[in-house]
Structures are given as structure tokens and as C-alpha cells.
Motif scaffolding. Sequence first.
Motif, mmCIF file in Angstrom:
data_model
loop_
_atom_site.group_PDB
_atom_site.id
_atom_site.type_symbol
_atom_site.label_atom_id
_atom_site.label_comp_id
_atom_site.label_asym_id
_atom_site.label_seq_id
_atom_site.Cartn_x
_atom_site.Cartn_y
_atom_site.Cartn_z
ATOM 1 N N GLY A 79 4.760 -4.354 -5.908
ATOM 2 C CA GLY A 79 4.662 -2.914 -5.765
ATOM 3 C C GLY A 79 4.383 -2.537 -4.324
ATOM 4 O O GLY A 79 4.305 -3.384 -3.438
ATOM 5 N N ASP A 80 4.246 -1.242 -4.111
ATOM 6 C CA ASP A 80 3.966 -0.681 -2.791
ATOM 7 C C ASP A 80 2.700 0.148 -2.864
ATOM 8 O O ASP A 80 2.251 0.524 -3.949
ATOM 9 N N TYR A 81 2.148 0.463 -1.706
ATOM 10 C CA TYR A 81 0.985 1.340 -1.658
ATOM 11 C C TYR A 81 0.962 2.131 -0.355
ATOM 12 O O TYR A 81 1.543 1.721 0.650
ATOM 13 N N THR B 112 -2.699 5.086 -2.939
ATOM 14 C CA THR B 112 -1.795 5.365 -4.043
ATOM 15 C C THR B 112 -0.884 4.159 -4.190
ATOM 16 O O THR B 112 -0.183 3.783 -3.250
ATOM 17 N N PHE B 113 -0.943 3.533 -5.361
ATOM 18 C CA PHE B 113 -0.165 2.330 -5.649
ATOM 19 C C PHE B 113 1.013 2.689 -6.550
ATOM 20 O O PHE B 113 0.894 3.544 -7.430
ATOM 21 N N MET B 114 2.143 2.012 -6.339
ATOM 22 C CA MET B 114 3.329 2.188 -7.162
ATOM 23 C C MET B 114 3.839 0.818 -7.586
ATOM 24 O O MET B 114 4.173 -0.006 -6.734
ATOM 25 N N VAL B 115 3.876 0.554 -8.892
ATOM 26 C CA VAL B 115 4.389 -0.717 -9.401
ATOM 27 C C VAL B 115 5.893 -0.732 -9.222
ATOM 28 O O VAL B 115 6.575 0.257 -9.477
ATOM 29 N N GLY B 116 6.403 -1.867 -8.775
ATOM 30 C CA GLY B 116 7.840 -2.042 -8.595
ATOM 31 C C GLY B 116 8.412 -2.922 -9.681
ATOM 32 O O GLY B 116 8.489 -2.541 -10.845
#
Length: 187
Positions: free
Chosen positions: A118-120, A128-132
Motif C-alpha cells: 500500500g501507500d501512505y 493516511t494509508f491506502m491498501v493496494g
Amino acid sequence: MRRLLFAAVAALMLAGCSDSPSANDASSPTQPETSPAANNATPIATPSPVMECLKGRYQLVRFVGVGAKGTFGTGEGGDVTATFDERSYLMRGAGKDPIELTLAGQNADLLVDGTISGDYRADGNKATFMVGKSTGSATLAVGSSKESVSIAQIDNVLAPDGEAGLACSNDALTVTLQDVRLEFDKV
């Protein structure tokens, strides 16, 4: 009784699914003081101590349900690691050492064999984290019974996704999301 435990585990795995992006960082450890060298640099060039913690490789040592999800339980141990690098992260379970779960007074083992990336975006002590992408598998064992769990269910709990409070001290990092607190030690 095992069906009840499997239901509790399923509820824990879904605890990370939430539309409300508020972080609970009241129980997070305090931030360490900056080093003297950092105090001499200009504020623009000096990342916060927490931002420095979002670099390198960590071992997931514990996760705990927080807030309304606090009753779902905890997980400790296992072989899940997280590597943070320039706004992205990779979590990897080697599939050899299970996470020991305690849910509703019952024990279970969760063996993760796969990766979650993921990205953050970080700003101070928030991110803010985003699962990839997620690949692999997991197995939940209660006594002699075993059940496959999708890696998507695992990333709902173990992978940071959404707004989070961040705290670090020495070689530890805590990521507090709305429903779960992830505790890491530097490796």
C-alpha cells in the motif's frame, strides 16, 4: 463453540472495514525528543521524529481492537513484518509462525503466508494509508480445526488503511486506526 469463535474471528477481520476515518491516538506512546543535530536544522528540512519512524523494517508484535471494536480481541507474535519506504509499505507473512489470537476468551492461531502492499501520506503524527495489492493466503486454526481465510480479510485488520495516529519511541512504531492499533518493533 468453534463456530462462535470462527464468527468472532470473522468479525475481527472485518473490523478494519469502516467509512469513518478518525484515529484514536490517546493510548499511543509519547514521541521521543529530537536529537540535538535535528534541532540545528531548518524546520523545512527536518522531518518529524514520527516521520523518521516510517522508514525501515518492523516486526508486527501485536494488534488490538480499539474503540467499539475493543471487545473483538488481540493478536500477538507471528512472523508478519512491515517495511516502510518513501510513501509505500509492504507487509509480509512468512507462513511459518502464527499470530496467537485471543477472541472472546478463546484462543486461535492465524498463519499468514502472503504480502499486502500500500501507500501512505504522512503529516506530523498523522498518516493516511491506502491498501493496494494483496496476495497469498491465511489459515485460522482453533484446536484441530483449520479454516482458510482470504488475504483480503487479513488486510482489513493487519494492513493500515485510512487515517491513523502515529507514535514512535526508540525502536517502536504504533499505528492507531479507527478500529485497530498496530504495534511494531524495529528489526
